[in-house]
Design an enzyme around this catalytic site. Structure first.
Site, mmCIF file in Angstrom:
data_model
loop_
_atom_site.group_PDB
_atom_site.id
_atom_site.type_symbol
_atom_site.label_atom_id
_atom_site.label_comp_id
_atom_site.label_asym_id
_atom_site.label_seq_id
_atom_site.Cartn_x
_atom_site.Cartn_y
_atom_site.Cartn_z
ATOM 1 N N PRO A 50 35.301 8.541 -9.598
ATOM 2 C CA PRO A 50 35.488 7.684 -8.217
ATOM 3 C C PRO A 50 35.341 6.985 -6.541
ATOM 4 O O PRO A 50 34.615 6.312 -6.216
ATOM 5 C CB PRO A 50 36.853 6.388 -8.717
ATOM 6 N N CYS A 51 36.215 8.365 -6.574
ATOM 7 C CA CYS A 51 35.740 8.657 -5.060
ATOM 8 C C CYS A 51 33.974 8.505 -4.210
ATOM 9 O O CYS A 51 33.844 7.950 -3.548
ATOM 10 C CB CYS A 51 36.709 10.152 -4.714
ATOM 11 N N THR A 52 33.617 9.635 -6.006
ATOM 12 C CA THR A 52 32.146 9.748 -5.148
ATOM 13 C C THR A 52 31.173 8.467 -5.453
ATOM 14 O O THR A 52 30.250 8.084 -4.977
ATOM 15 C CB THR A 52 31.335 10.683 -5.819
ATOM 16 N N LEU A 56 33.237 6.175 -1.871
ATOM 17 C CA LEU A 56 33.197 6.995 -0.523
ATOM 18 C C LEU A 56 31.365 5.925 -0.111
ATOM 19 O O LEU A 56 31.052 5.930 1.380
ATOM 20 C CB LEU A 56 32.834 8.045 -0.270
#
Length: 164
Positions: A50-52, A56
């Site tokens: 989710p972050c990558t 972001l």
């Protein structure tokens, strides 16, 4: 948990970043943020899907839009070590000096912003909460949080830009 109108907690001693030479260096939050308008984006972990893949990339893509709205820089905060953050920054193509990847290994700043999330059931342990906030001269102007680590809904770059 902090809220809109609170002072941003600048007295944190255990933050680090990766120097241009690739070495971990202490990050002086108090000096760096003094009299600045900045955004903090806290994420559960570098290289997590989710972050990558969701969270972001939009900040990397819209960093100039934030600058146009008067934001001096964006701090990306997570507990991963500076070596991992350097590799993650490169993977994301986050070459702008307006994106500062900061390691919070003891979750010291994280705990002052919002309770950490526990992802032990996934083998990840305690992690930074997913949140975003706008700070102007040490005052929190906007605060959005999403305690469900995998969801990326309220702390997106688009939604935060709309609040500037």
């Amino acid at each position: 948990m902090v809220q809109r109108g609170d002072r941003f907690p600048i007295n944190v001693d255990s933050l680090f970043y990766s120097s241009p030479e690739g070495e971990p260096k202490p990050f002086d939050l108090k000096t760096t943020t003094k009299s600045k308008k900045f955004v903090v984006v806290s994420v559960p972990g570098a290289f997590t899907p989710p972050c990558t893949n969701q969270h972001l990339p939009e900040y990397v893509k819209k960093v100039q839009s934030f600058a146009t709205k008067g934001v001096d820089f964006i701090i990306i905060l997570t507990q991963n070590d500076p070596f991992v953050l350097k590799a993650w920054k490169e993977k994301l193509g986050a070459s702008s000096n307006k994106l500062i990847f900061v390691s919070d290994p003891q979750l010291e700043l994280t705990k002052k912003l919002a309770p950490p999330i526990d992802l032990s059931d996934l083998g990840l342990g305690k992690r930074s909460s997913r949140l975003a906030l706008i700070v102007n001269r040490s005052g929190i102007v906007e605060f959005v949080a999403n305690e469900n680590g995998g969801d990326v809904n309220v702390s997106t770059a688009t939604k935060l830009l709309a609040k500037l």
